[in-house]
Write an enzyme that holds these catalytic residues in place. Structure first.
Site, PDB file in Angstrom:
ATOM      1  N   CYS A 106     -11.219  21.383 -13.103  1.00  0.00           N
ATOM      2  CA  CYS A 106     -10.943  19.963 -13.331  1.00  0.00           C
ATOM      3  C   CYS A 106     -12.698  19.993 -13.244  1.00  0.00           C
ATOM      4  O   CYS A 106     -14.129  20.860 -13.467  1.00  0.00           O
ATOM      5  CB  CYS A 106     -10.182  18.882 -12.720  1.00  0.00           C
ATOM      6  SG  CYS A 106     -11.197  19.321 -11.068  1.00  0.00           S
ATOM      7  N   ARG A 111      -8.178  17.146  -9.012  1.00  0.00           N
ATOM      8  CA  ARG A 111      -7.166  17.598 -10.024  1.00  0.00           C
ATOM      9  C   ARG A 111      -6.679  18.814 -10.083  1.00  0.00           C
ATOM     10  O   ARG A 111      -5.082  19.050 -10.123  1.00  0.00           O
ATOM     11  CB  ARG A 111      -7.513  17.070 -11.726  1.00  0.00           C
ATOM     12  CG  ARG A 111      -7.171  15.334 -10.702  1.00  0.00           C
ATOM     13  CD  ARG A 111      -7.610  14.680 -12.789  1.00  0.00           C
ATOM     14  NE  ARG A 111      -9.814  15.333 -12.126  1.00  0.00           N
ATOM     15  CZ  ARG A 111     -10.277  14.697 -13.492  1.00  0.00           C
ATOM     16  NH1 ARG A 111      -9.670  13.694 -14.388  1.00  0.00           N
ATOM     17  NH2 ARG A 111     -11.428  14.811 -12.958  1.00  0.00           N
TER      18      ARG A 111
END
Length: 146
Positions: A106, A111
């Site tokens: 990410c 994330r």
């Protein structure tokens, strides 16, 4: 007023750096790799150089879990975009072969760390790049923009 703004800025920066570390609770650490295993899948947290080695070895499918807008601003070559925050995250991964490792990243690692946990539960072997796209570009590694 200036002190309050400075304090808020410091708090934000601290939050940003501490919220990006999503290492698994039951992990085994080596020099540059952290791995966790469940009965379904496994997660290996690797640095940018190790991630590049996996890409070069064609170990698995490379997936960018950022938003389409972030992806459009620059991504790793040949990376597939599956938005972690999108409604079709699980459905898109369900289309992939669980016998093929997934190399995810990410922006900075937060994330992708959360995505790695979900994918591990789905039965995938996952390589999660520590530091994300920012860590990759800081190393001067190639992107679709170079």
């Amino acid at each position: 007023m200036k002190k309050v703004v400075n304090l808020m800025l410091v708090a934000f920066v601290l939050f940003a750096f501490t919220s990006c570390d999503d290492s698994a609770k039951n992990t085994t650490k080596t020099a540059n790799t952290t791995a966790s295993k469940t009965q379904n899948g496994s997660v290996k947290h690797v640095n940018a150089q190790e991630f590049k080695k996996e890409i070069d070895a064609k170990t698995g499918v490379v997936v960018d879990v950022r938003t389409p807008g972030e992806y459009a601003q620059g991504h790793l070559q040949n990376a597939k975009n599956i938005d972690f925050m999108g409604n079709s995250f699980a459905q898109e991964f369900a289309k992939l072969d669980k016998n093929t490792p997934v190399l995810i990243y990410c922006k900075s690692g937060g994330r992708s760390g959360r995505a790695a946990k979900k994918l591990e539960k789905m039965g995938f072997t996952v390589y999660d790049m520590k530091g994300g796209f920012m860590g990759w570009t800081a190393q001067g590694l190639p992107t679709n923009l170079k």
